[in-house]
Write a protein that holds these residues in place. Sequence first.
Motif, short mmCIF file in Angstrom:
data_model
loop_
_atom_site.label_atom_id
_atom_site.label_comp_id
_atom_site.label_asym_id
_atom_site.label_seq_id
_atom_site.Cartn_x
_atom_site.Cartn_y
_atom_site.Cartn_z
N ALA A 1 43.15 -13.10 -2.88
CA ALA A 1 44.02 -12.65 -3.96
C ALA A 1 43.50 -13.10 -5.33
O ALA A 1 43.76 -12.44 -6.34
CB ALA A 1 45.44 -13.18 -3.74
N LEU A 2 42.79 -14.21 -5.38
CA LEU A 2 42.19 -14.66 -6.64
C LEU A 2 40.86 -13.96 -6.91
O LEU A 2 40.53 -13.66 -8.06
CB LEU A 2 41.99 -16.18 -6.60
CG LEU A 2 43.25 -17.04 -6.61
CD1 LEU A 2 42.89 -18.51 -6.40
CD2 LEU A 2 44.00 -16.87 -7.92
N ALA A 3 40.09 -13.73 -5.86
CA ALA A 3 38.77 -13.12 -6.04
C ALA A 3 38.87 -11.67 -6.49
O ALA A 3 38.04 -11.20 -7.28
CB ALA A 3 37.97 -13.21 -4.75
N ALA A 4 39.88 -10.95 -6.00
CA ALA A 4 40.00 -9.52 -6.34
C ALA A 4 40.19 -9.28 -7.83
O ALA A 4 39.43 -8.50 -8.44
CB ALA A 4 41.13 -8.89 -5.53
N PRO A 5 41.16 -9.93 -8.50
CA PRO A 5 41.30 -9.69 -9.94
C PRO A 5 40.15 -10.26 -10.76
O PRO A 5 39.79 -9.70 -11.79
CB PRO A 5 42.62 -10.37 -10.30
CG PRO A 5 42.86 -11.35 -9.22
CD PRO A 5 42.25 -10.77 -7.98
N ALA A 6 39.56 -11.37 -10.30
CA ALA A 6 38.40 -11.91 -11.01
C ALA A 6 37.24 -10.93 -10.99
O ALA A 6 36.57 -10.69 -12.00
CB ALA A 6 37.99 -13.25 -10.40
N THR A 7 37.02 -10.34 -9.82
CA THR A 7 35.96 -9.34 -9.69
C THR A 7 36.26 -8.10 -10.52
O THR A 7 35.39 -7.55 -11.21
CB THR A 7 35.78 -8.95 -8.21
OG1 THR A 7 35.43 -10.12 -7.46
CG2 THR A 7 34.71 -7.89 -8.05
N ALA A 8 37.52 -7.66 -10.47
CA ALA A 8 37.91 -6.47 -11.23
C ALA A 8 37.74 -6.70 -12.73
O ALA A 8 37.26 -5.82 -13.46
CB ALA A 8 39.35 -6.10 -10.92
N ALA A 9 38.12 -7.89 -13.20
CA ALA A 9 37.99 -8.20 -14.63
C ALA A 9 36.53 -8.23 -15.05
O ALA A 9 36.16 -7.69 -16.11
CB ALA A 9 38.65 -9.53 -14.94
N ALA A 10 35.67 -8.83 -14.23
CA ALA A 10 34.25 -8.90 -14.57
C ALA A 10 33.63 -7.50 -14.59
O ALA A 10 32.84 -7.18 -15.49
CB ALA A 10 33.52 -9.79 -13.57
N CYS A 11 33.99 -6.67 -13.63
CA CYS A 11 33.44 -5.31 -13.58
C CYS A 11 33.93 -4.46 -14.75
O CYS A 11 33.18 -3.67 -15.32
CB CYS A 11 33.80 -4.65 -12.25
SG CYS A 11 33.01 -5.41 -10.81
N ALA A 12 35.21 -4.63 -15.10
CA ALA A 12 35.75 -3.87 -16.24
C ALA A 12 35.07 -4.28 -17.53
O ALA A 12 34.74 -3.44 -18.38
CB ALA A 12 37.24 -4.10 -16.33
#
Length: 223
Positions: free
Chosen positions: A205-216
């Motif tokens: 649950a923490l990795a998903a938004p971190a990854t999404a933020a970095a990709c965005a």
Amino acid sequence: MTALLRYQTALLLRSQRWLPPVVLYAAFLGIGVQSGQPVLDSLGYAAAALLPVAAWLVRICVGVEPAAARACVAAAAGPGRAHLARLLVALAAAAALGAAAVLVVTLISDPVSTDHRTRVAVLPAAAAGLLAAAACALLGTAVGALTNWPLLRSPGRAVPAMLLAALTSVVATGSPAQAAVSGLVTGSQSGTVPVPLLPLAAAAALAAPATAAACALASRRSP
């Protein structure tokens, strides 16, 4: 996406930049894990040491690509998708390294509790070790994603931030990695094998938004 993953994997393997974190991880295991030690304690140590290695692998995958090649890939597939491929390759490399460590540690460790009085089932212990390693790999990937390009460009800020965040993620109360590792250690004391599904879910649950933020953000910033 499959082509991007293959391309990023080839870049990582051919660069040989993965050697330092892998060698360092092996050295940590060689020092901290000895034959005949309680299996759950050793698995906890192996999982905890994997987190900074996962963050390091993210830094390697993010920076290994030449600028010209990065621009071509971004133009062809989109910078966000290209960055996602880098993070997924780093996560896969960390997970594979963690799985290998769990196998070796399980084979050389003694399936007993900390006081050597209670037998511990080997296969459930190995499964618990895999879950804990996966949680640490996910959280390490999140740390790497948030402390490297595109969020932090300067190595002078990115590297200390990554190291501090990785250390905090291992020892801070409430961290999924700390919960997974402490669960193994506590289980070793009583001879009970934990099932760290909750720490794994929290790490995801923490990795998903971190990854999404970095990709965005990668879609909005040039290297």
